[in-house]
Write an enzyme that holds these catalytic residues in place. Structure first.
Site, PDB file in Angstrom:
ATOM      1  N   LYS A   1      32.223  44.392  35.141  1.00 48.14           N
ATOM      2  CA  LYS A   1      32.326  43.942  36.537  1.00 48.14           C
ATOM      3  C   LYS A   1      33.798  43.697  36.837  1.00 48.14           C
ATOM      4  CE  LYS A   1      32.534  40.768  39.187  1.00 48.14           C
ATOM      5  NZ  LYS A   1      33.613  40.747  40.222  1.00 48.14           N
TER       6      LYS A   1
ATOM      7  N   GLY B   1      39.703  35.514  33.406  1.00 53.71           N
ATOM      8  CA  GLY B   1      39.854  35.043  34.787  1.00 53.71           C
ATOM      9  C   GLY B   1      40.242  33.582  34.781  1.00 53.71           C
ATOM     10  N   SER B   2      39.946  32.903  35.864  1.00 55.28           N
ATOM     11  CA  SER B   2      40.417  31.524  35.994  1.00 55.28           C
ATOM     12  C   SER B   2      39.569  30.577  35.145  1.00 55.28           C
ATOM     13  CB  SER B   2      40.342  31.106  37.455  1.00 55.28           C
ATOM     14  OG  SER B   2      38.988  31.110  37.871  1.00 55.28           O
ATOM     15  N   THR B   3      40.153  29.446  34.839  1.00 57.05           N
ATOM     16  CA  THR B   3      39.439  28.425  34.068  1.00 57.05           C
ATOM     17  C   THR B   3      38.221  27.931  34.857  1.00 57.05           C
ATOM     18  OG1 THR B   3      41.420  27.820  32.870  1.00 57.05           O
ATOM     19  CG2 THR B   3      39.730  26.131  33.036  1.00 57.05           C
TER      20      THR B   3
ATOM     21  N   THR C   1      36.260  29.588  36.890  1.00 59.64           N
ATOM     22  CA  THR C   1      35.140  30.524  36.734  1.00 59.64           C
ATOM     23  C   THR C   1      34.660  30.521  35.286  1.00 59.64           C
ATOM     24  OG1 THR C   1      36.111  31.879  38.483  1.00 59.64           O
ATOM     25  CG2 THR C   1      34.369  32.885  37.193  1.00 59.64           C
ATOM     26  N   GLY C   2      35.584  30.345  34.348  1.00 55.11           N
ATOM     27  CA  GLY C   2      35.200  30.271  32.926  1.00 55.11           C
ATOM     28  C   GLY C   2      34.167  29.167  32.684  1.00 55.11           C
TER      29      GLY C   2
ATOM     30  N   GLU D   1      39.022  34.210  28.364  1.00 51.41           N
ATOM     31  CA  GLU D   1      40.486  34.298  28.438  1.00 51.41           C
ATOM     32  C   GLU D   1      40.850  33.754  29.814  1.00 51.41           C
ATOM     33  OE1 GLU D   1      42.476  35.403  26.108  1.00 51.41           O
ATOM     34  OE2 GLU D   1      41.182  36.606  24.814  1.00 51.41           O
TER      35      GLU D   1
ATOM     36  N   CYS E   1      48.760  35.525  33.349  1.00 50.05           N
ATOM     37  CA  CYS E   1      48.177  34.339  32.710  1.00 50.05           C
ATOM     38  C   CYS E   1      49.185  33.696  31.765  1.00 50.05           C
ATOM     39  CB  CYS E   1      46.917  34.722  31.955  1.00 50.05           C
ATOM     40  SG  CYS E   1      47.185  36.096  30.836  1.00 50.05           S
TER      41      CYS E   1
ATOM     42  N   GLU F   1      48.331  26.102  37.767  1.00 53.83           N
ATOM     43  CA  GLU F   1      48.711  27.509  37.640  1.00 53.83           C
ATOM     44  C   GLU F   1      48.958  28.070  39.041  1.00 53.83           C
ATOM     45  OE1 GLU F   1      45.664  30.366  36.489  1.00 53.83           O
ATOM     46  OE2 GLU F   1      47.079  31.243  35.068  1.00 53.83           O
TER      47      GLU F   1
HETATM   48  P1  NAD Z   1      38.660  34.564  38.995  1.00 56.49           P
HETATM   49  O1  NAD Z   1      38.117  33.591  38.001  1.00 56.49           O
HETATM   50  O2  NAD Z   1      38.638  34.230  40.416  1.00 56.49           O
HETATM   51  O3  NAD Z   1      37.894  35.957  38.874  1.00 56.49           O
HETATM   52  C1  NAD Z   1      37.803  36.645  37.650  1.00 56.49           C
HETATM   53  C2  NAD Z   1      36.539  37.474  37.657  1.00 56.49           C
HETATM   54  O4  NAD Z   1      35.424  36.598  37.701  1.00 56.49           O
HETATM   55  C3  NAD Z   1      36.416  38.400  38.878  1.00 56.49           C
HETATM   56  O5  NAD Z   1      35.829  39.615  38.487  1.00 56.49           O
HETATM   57  C4  NAD Z   1      35.469  37.622  39.777  1.00 56.49           C
HETATM   58  O6  NAD Z   1      34.731  38.429  40.640  1.00 56.49           O
HETATM   59  C5  NAD Z   1      34.566  36.962  38.755  1.00 56.49           C
HETATM   60  N1  NAD Z   1      33.865  35.785  39.254  1.00 56.49           N
HETATM   61  C6  NAD Z   1      34.270  34.911  40.216  1.00 56.49           C
HETATM   62  N2  NAD Z   1      33.317  33.977  40.410  1.00 56.49           N
HETATM   63  C7  NAD Z   1      32.319  34.241  39.544  1.00 56.49           C
HETATM   64  C8  NAD Z   1      31.061  33.641  39.281  1.00 56.49           C
HETATM   65  N3  NAD Z   1      30.634  32.580  39.940  1.00 56.49           N
HETATM   66  N4  NAD Z   1      30.285  34.192  38.321  1.00 56.49           N
HETATM   67  C9  NAD Z   1      30.695  35.278  37.627  1.00 56.49           C
HETATM   68  N5  NAD Z   1      31.857  35.903  37.859  1.00 56.49           N
HETATM   69  C10 NAD Z   1      32.665  35.390  38.802  1.00 56.49           C
HETATM   70  O7  NAD Z   1      40.128  34.916  38.485  1.00 56.49           O
HETATM   71  P2  NAD Z   1      41.158  35.896  39.192  1.00 56.49           P
HETATM   72  O8  NAD Z   1      41.733  35.195  40.367  1.00 56.49           O
HETATM   73  O9  NAD Z   1      40.550  37.234  39.351  1.00 56.49           O
HETATM   74  O10 NAD Z   1      42.263  36.062  38.056  1.00 56.49           O
HETATM   75  C11 NAD Z   1      43.307  35.195  37.880  1.00 56.49           C
HETATM   76  C12 NAD Z   1      43.024  34.294  36.699  1.00 56.49           C
HETATM   77  O11 NAD Z   1      42.822  35.072  35.524  1.00 56.49           O
HETATM   78  C13 NAD Z   1      44.194  33.386  36.382  1.00 56.49           C
HETATM   79  O12 NAD Z   1      43.738  32.091  36.145  1.00 56.49           O
HETATM   80  C14 NAD Z   1      44.772  33.997  35.113  1.00 56.49           C
HETATM   81  O13 NAD Z   1      45.484  33.093  34.313  1.00 56.49           O
HETATM   82  C15 NAD Z   1      43.552  34.505  34.443  1.00 56.49           C
HETATM   83  N6  NAD Z   1      43.889  35.544  33.453  1.00 56.49           N
HETATM   84  C16 NAD Z   1      43.804  35.218  32.123  1.00 56.49           C
HETATM   85  C17 NAD Z   1      44.148  36.156  31.153  1.00 56.49           C
HETATM   86  C18 NAD Z   1      44.078  35.829  29.687  1.00 56.49           C
HETATM   87  O14 NAD Z   1      44.071  36.758  28.894  1.00 56.49           O
HETATM   88  N7  NAD Z   1      44.018  34.566  29.294  1.00 56.49           N
HETATM   89  C19 NAD Z   1      44.591  37.421  31.553  1.00 56.49           C
HETATM   90  C20 NAD Z   1      44.667  37.723  32.910  1.00 56.49           C
HETATM   91  C21 NAD Z   1      44.306  36.757  33.861  1.00 56.49           C
END
Ligand code: NAD
Length: 502
Positions: free
Chosen positions: A195, A248-250, A252-253, A271, A306, A405
């Protein structure tokens, strides 16, 4: 070797961009499909807000269909039971195809994210191909174990694919973050449902089509574009997904872990974000070098990294010269048209992210940090989000720009007097992705590296990278590691087979 692509002009890329018709379908069971209910979402170019495509907006029913296809392919052994030599051949062909489509993939990535075409050409596409090739070559390099049980038994510890893996990835490096999942997931013999971010879905769709062309069986690599709270949530809540790998973001994690708990206790790896400290000691002899790395560490990819070195901790005695040098490098990074090969700083991904970053710049001002450089939005008439490289000096650790961040080209400079103080400030965060120390004192460097609570610590460099080393964080930056052979831990089960010899 000169990269031919870089010799092309901005007009060449603009012309190609105007002719490009991106694939906007989901890819399920080896077929390009619309979403079941026909819904689409507009994929906008970060460069100027122009609509690039109306992309299939997958919902829970589409995710069901992709997971069913992935499960069926896995159960039939279409991929998992192919000979390792054949799996390797397919993945190597996939890597070759990525390289052969370098122009198209780089252009899609630049249009979809606003990153400079020179970076897409020189970093994103080659790193993606290298990652897939490295895991292709690793297919037959991972051995099982024989446990030291004694003479009455033979206990084998073997690795098996977990089954169906769901991958959810962000928009900052859409192709590369996906490749860090695709490589080890497929090399280990799993099926995958990917996704991509709704902000940057185009290269994921294209990658899956190239994998099919390389000979990957239908259903082994599916792509479900769509929104997080619909497609992403459905994938993470799915009862027939064995593992979810998330970048993605913490925030959403946290949700992903809840979804796993609410459904089938699928394995989770995360991550997430970071607020990484980059510590420069006064004994480091080459200030210009440290300054150049500090600038690249925060301004590359418009700061949307990130692992960005977003907190620069500088020994008080060298703060002035260090700031001067960083500003010199930063001033060369004038935001420009991402399609111009001379551009070093492109557009932020979209208006929402632009507003978020401008909000942080405002908070830095109101909380009393000194704006030493930049801080303004430029090129607004283009329709894209372009922000100057921005440096705040005199930042105190309690300020929002030092704690949260920003994910934009904003550097927070904090002074310190001793390395112990710097390490303490560095660790004063709930993140733990990366950290760096610049010093010529090898003992101090090692001590600091041990004390810094981060998954990656750089000594006398920043953001050094290779596919052979694990990437990931401590604390709220997540758990599990991308890259290197350690990534297989996330996508394989360990099986013990005990044979009685008594
Ligand atoms: P995000 O958490 O908004 O989205 C990431 C993904 O999660 C997207 O595909 C999004 O559609 C999906 N998502 C959002 N809400 C969801 C939900 N409720 N259920 C399931 N999936 C959902 O993050 P972003 O804005 O796309 O990316 C930026 C973030 O990613 C920053 O915090 C950055 O630090 C982090 N990041 C981390 C690494 C790493 O390796 N540690 C690498 C790149 C980016």
């Amino acid at each position: 070797m000169v990269d031919i692509s870089l010799l092309r002009t901005a007009d060449f890329w603009r012309q190609r961009a105007s002719e490009l018709v991106p694939d906007s379908h989901a890819l399920i069971d080896g077929k390009r499909v619309e979403s079941i209910d026909g819904a689409t979402f507009d994929c906008l170019s970060s460069i100027d807000g122009r609509r690039l495509a109306a992309v299939a907006a997958c919902a829970a029913s589409d995710v069901d269909s992709a997971v069913a296809s992935a499960r069926a392919a896995f159960s039939r052994g279409d991929w998992a039971e192919q000979s390792l030599a054949d799996r390797k051949k397919v993945l190597l062909r996939f890597a070759d195809l990525i390289e052969r489509h370098v122009d198209e993939l780089a252009l899609l990535e630049t249009l979809d994210t606003g990153k400079p075409i020179r970076d897409s050409l020189q970093v994103d596409v080659p790193s993606t191909a290298r990652c897939i090739r490295w895991y292709a070559e690793a297919v037959d390099k991972v051995y099982g174990e024989v446990a030291p049980t004694g003479s009455d038994a033979l206990a084998l510890v073997t690795r098996e694919p977990v089954g169906v893996v769901g991958a959810i990835v962000p928009w900052n490096f859409p192709m590369l973050m996906a490749a860090w999942k695709i490589g080890p997931v497929l090399a280990a013999g799993n099926s995958l449902v990917l996704k991509p971010s709704e902000k940057s879905p185009l290269t994921a769709i294209r990658l899956a089509a190239l994998a099919l062309e390389a000979g990957l069986p239908a259903g082994v690599f599916n792509v479900v574009p769509g929104f997080g709270p619909t497609a992403g949530k459905a994938l993470a809540l799915h009862h027939d997904v064995d593992a979810i790998t998330f970048t993605g973001s913490t925030a959403t994690g946290r949700l992903i872990m809840q979804y796993a708990g609410q459904s089938n206790l699928k394995r989770v790896s995360l991550e997430c974000g970071g607020k990484s400290p980059n510590i420069v000691m006064d004994d480091y002899p080459d200030i210009a070098r440290a300054a150049r790395a500090a600038a690249a560490g925060i301004f590359f990819n418009q700061g949307q990294m990130c692992s960005a070195g977003s907190r620069l901790l500088v020994h008080s005695s060298i703060r002035e010269p260090m700031l001067e040098q960083i500003a010199r490098f930063a001033q060369r990074m004038v935001p420009g048209d991402p399609l111009d090969p001379d551009t070093r700083l492109g557009a932020l991904v979209d208006e929402e992210q632009t507003q978020k970053v401008l909000g942080y710049i405002e908070s830095g001002r109101t909380e009393g940090a000194r704006l030493a450089l930049g801080g303004r939005r430029v090129r607004e008439q283009t329709g894209g989000g372009y922000i100057e490289p921005t440096i705040f000096d005199g930042v105190r650790p309690a300020m929002r720009i030092a704690r949260e961040e920003v994910f934009g080209p904003v550097l927070s400079v904090i002074g310190f007097d001793t390395l112990e103080e710097a390490v303490r400030i560095g660790n004063d965060t709930h993140y733990g992705l990366a950290a760096a120390v610049w010093t010529r004192d090898i003992t101090a460097a090692h001590r600091a590296a041990r004390s810094l609570r981060a998954g990656m610590v750089y000594i006398n460099c920043y953001d050094a990278d290779d596919i052979t080393v694990p990437f990931g964080g401590y604390r709220e930056s997540g758990f599990g590691r991308d890259k290197s052979l350690h990534a297989f831990d996330k996508y394989t089960e360990l099986k013990t087979t005990w044979i009685d010899l008594s």
